[in-house]
Design a protein around this motif. Sequence first.
Motif, PDB file in Angstrom:
ATOM      1  N   ILE A 169     -17.578 -31.388  -8.372  1.00  0.00           N
ATOM      2  CA  ILE A 169     -17.859 -30.342  -7.387  1.00  0.00           C
ATOM      3  C   ILE A 169     -17.377 -28.980  -7.897  1.00  0.00           C
ATOM      4  O   ILE A 169     -18.075 -27.971  -7.762  1.00  0.00           O
ATOM      5  CB  ILE A 169     -17.173 -30.679  -6.046  1.00  0.00           C
ATOM      6  CG1 ILE A 169     -17.759 -31.971  -5.465  1.00  0.00           C
ATOM      7  CG2 ILE A 169     -17.335 -29.527  -5.056  1.00  0.00           C
ATOM      8  CD1 ILE A 169     -17.035 -32.471  -4.225  1.00  0.00           C
ATOM      9  N   ARG A 170     -16.193 -28.974  -8.488  1.00  0.00           N
ATOM     10  CA  ARG A 170     -15.605 -27.705  -8.939  1.00  0.00           C
ATOM     11  C   ARG A 170     -16.371 -27.104 -10.113  1.00  0.00           C
ATOM     12  O   ARG A 170     -16.532 -25.889 -10.201  1.00  0.00           O
ATOM     13  CB  ARG A 170     -14.140 -27.921  -9.325  1.00  0.00           C
ATOM     14  CG  ARG A 170     -13.344 -26.637  -9.520  1.00  0.00           C
ATOM     15  CD  ARG A 170     -11.868 -26.937  -9.648  1.00  0.00           C
ATOM     16  NE  ARG A 170     -11.569 -27.693 -10.850  1.00  0.00           N
ATOM     17  CZ  ARG A 170     -11.320 -27.123 -12.039  1.00  0.00           C
ATOM     18  NH1 ARG A 170     -11.348 -25.813 -12.169  1.00  0.00           N
ATOM     19  NH2 ARG A 170     -11.043 -27.870 -13.086  1.00  0.00           N
ATOM     20  N   THR A 171     -16.830 -27.954 -11.026  1.00  0.00           N
ATOM     21  CA  THR A 171     -17.533 -27.468 -12.226  1.00  0.00           C
ATOM     22  C   THR A 171     -19.046 -27.500 -12.071  1.00  0.00           C
ATOM     23  O   THR A 171     -19.768 -27.059 -12.959  1.00  0.00           O
ATOM     24  CB  THR A 171     -17.138 -28.306 -13.448  1.00  0.00           C
ATOM     25  OG1 THR A 171     -17.514 -29.678 -13.232  1.00  0.00           O
ATOM     26  CG2 THR A 171     -15.643 -28.218 -13.700  1.00  0.00           C
ATOM     27  N   LYS A 172     -19.503 -28.084 -10.932  1.00  0.00           N
ATOM     28  CA  LYS A 172     -20.943 -28.199 -10.640  1.00  0.00           C
ATOM     29  C   LYS A 172     -21.679 -29.052 -11.672  1.00  0.00           C
ATOM     30  O   LYS A 172     -22.857 -28.843 -11.949  1.00  0.00           O
ATOM     31  CB  LYS A 172     -21.581 -26.805 -10.560  1.00  0.00           C
ATOM     32  CG  LYS A 172     -20.977 -25.927  -9.466  1.00  0.00           C
ATOM     33  CD  LYS A 172     -21.631 -24.579  -9.390  1.00  0.00           C
ATOM     34  CE  LYS A 172     -21.000 -23.718  -8.295  1.00  0.00           C
ATOM     35  NZ  LYS A 172     -21.599 -22.368  -8.206  1.00  0.00           N
ATOM     36  N   LYS A 173     -20.962 -30.046 -12.214  1.00  0.00           N
ATOM     37  CA  LYS A 173     -21.584 -31.007 -13.137  1.00  0.00           C
ATOM     38  C   LYS A 173     -21.782 -32.322 -12.394  1.00  0.00           C
ATOM     39  O   LYS A 173     -21.303 -33.383 -12.792  1.00  0.00           O
ATOM     40  CB  LYS A 173     -20.706 -31.209 -14.367  1.00  0.00           C
ATOM     41  CG  LYS A 173     -20.553 -29.954 -15.219  1.00  0.00           C
ATOM     42  CD  LYS A 173     -19.680 -30.216 -16.435  1.00  0.00           C
ATOM     43  CE  LYS A 173     -19.541 -28.966 -17.293  1.00  0.00           C
ATOM     44  NZ  LYS A 173     -18.674 -29.186 -18.490  1.00  0.00           N
ATOM     45  N   LEU A 174     -22.519 -32.250 -11.302  1.00  0.00           N
ATOM     46  CA  LEU A 174     -22.662 -33.396 -10.417  1.00  0.00           C
ATOM     47  C   LEU A 174     -23.426 -34.541 -11.055  1.00  0.00           C
ATOM     48  O   LEU A 174     -23.089 -35.704 -10.891  1.00  0.00           O
ATOM     49  CB  LEU A 174     -23.374 -32.963  -9.121  1.00  0.00           C
ATOM     50  CG  LEU A 174     -22.632 -31.913  -8.274  1.00  0.00           C
ATOM     51  CD1 LEU A 174     -23.486 -31.501  -7.090  1.00  0.00           C
ATOM     52  CD2 LEU A 174     -21.304 -32.474  -7.794  1.00  0.00           C
ATOM     53  N   VAL A 175     -24.481 -34.220 -11.807  1.00  0.00           N
ATOM     54  CA  VAL A 175     -25.344 -35.262 -12.364  1.00  0.00           C
ATOM     55  C   VAL A 175     -24.594 -36.111 -13.382  1.00  0.00           C
ATOM     56  O   VAL A 175     -24.616 -37.346 -13.333  1.00  0.00           O
ATOM     57  CB  VAL A 175     -26.595 -34.643 -13.015  1.00  0.00           C
ATOM     58  CG1 VAL A 175     -27.430 -35.732 -13.674  1.00  0.00           C
ATOM     59  CG2 VAL A 175     -27.429 -33.908 -11.974  1.00  0.00           C
ATOM     60  N   SER A 176     -23.899 -35.469 -14.313  1.00  0.00           N
ATOM     61  CA  SER A 176     -23.201 -36.210 -15.361  1.00  0.00           C
ATOM     62  C   SER A 176     -22.081 -37.067 -14.796  1.00  0.00           C
ATOM     63  O   SER A 176     -21.888 -38.222 -15.185  1.00  0.00           O
ATOM     64  CB  SER A 176     -22.639 -35.246 -16.411  1.00  0.00           C
ATOM     65  OG  SER A 176     -21.760 -34.315 -15.805  1.00  0.00           O
ATOM     66  N   VAL A 177     -21.313 -36.518 -13.839  1.00  0.00           N
ATOM     67  CA  VAL A 177     -20.218 -37.264 -13.243  1.00  0.00           C
ATOM     68  C   VAL A 177     -20.744 -38.393 -12.367  1.00  0.00           C
ATOM     69  O   VAL A 177     -20.188 -39.496 -12.345  1.00  0.00           O
ATOM     70  CB  VAL A 177     -19.295 -36.336 -12.429  1.00  0.00           C
ATOM     71  CG1 VAL A 177     -18.227 -37.141 -11.693  1.00  0.00           C
ATOM     72  CG2 VAL A 177     -18.641 -35.318 -13.346  1.00  0.00           C
ATOM     73  N   ALA A 178     -21.829 -38.148 -11.658  1.00  0.00           N
ATOM     74  CA  ALA A 178     -22.441 -39.198 -10.836  1.00  0.00           C
ATOM     75  C   ALA A 178     -22.897 -40.361 -11.710  1.00  0.00           C
ATOM     76  O   ALA A 178     -22.743 -41.534 -11.350  1.00  0.00           O
ATOM     77  CB  ALA A 178     -23.622 -38.632 -10.046  1.00  0.00           C
ATOM     78  N   GLY A 179     -23.453 -40.039 -12.882  1.00  0.00           N
ATOM     79  CA  GLY A 179     -23.870 -41.088 -13.808  1.00  0.00           C
ATOM     80  C   GLY A 179     -22.690 -41.894 -14.304  1.00  0.00           C
ATOM     81  O   GLY A 179     -22.756 -43.129 -14.386  1.00  0.00           O
TER      82      GLY A 179
END
Length: 256
Positions: A169-179
Amino acid sequence: MFRNKWVLTGLSALLFNLSFLVPPLSFLIWIAFIPLFQLINVSRSLIKTALFSAFIGLIFFTGLFYWIHKYELRILILVLSFAAPFFALFGLLVSILQRKFNSALIRIILPGLVWSFVNLLYSMTPVEEIGDLISFYEAAHFPGLVKIIGTSGITFLILLTNSLIFHAIRTKKLVSVAGLLTVVFSLALVIARNPEETTPVRQPAASRETLPRNDGRITVALIQHNFPIDPVWRNENKQKIMNYYEETIRGLRNSV
């Protein structure tokens, strides 16, 4: 992200209590730390970080141990005064250490390591591993995994998941972290599958008996252990324990 410290504190405390006091909402523990992490992130004062964290701990442990007041209010106060600082020490150490590291990987893993460290310190006190209470319900969903890493390992996974989501959420890297989370939980579910649960357990003869009819009155015998039980052993022998309790209660019903 939101920056109001009181709102973040209240939200985190609410998520913690709902995850424990309302069993169907136990999954909320996987996101309950996120407001606390944001609080640590926006707070510039170590003292305020410790105080807000302690308040969250106070609310959480009050929800866990409120029933003690029915026996002795002073004991409840003593327990809370000893347990609440767990969160204060956790928040303080995370805040201090995160200021020393800029690596995203270290900042993600750090909360779980700090929680484990504080839990280790508390294990040397009368309250023992009080930090593992956050995995009280969730550990039961992963019996196979508990055999490998224990309840403390499940606790670490809860902290790691919260930290990963917060970082996303903080870095807006939702897709990679969700994966990454999908892969981690898929592996966890595969490992957690307990073959023993698929094997039918033969019920003892006593548990198949039909209770005799009576005049409407019910006689109850309650048996409860009064010694600490290792969570891993408890999960492995859950059915045996229930069968033994049932046999014992049925054997006592005529003498109560």
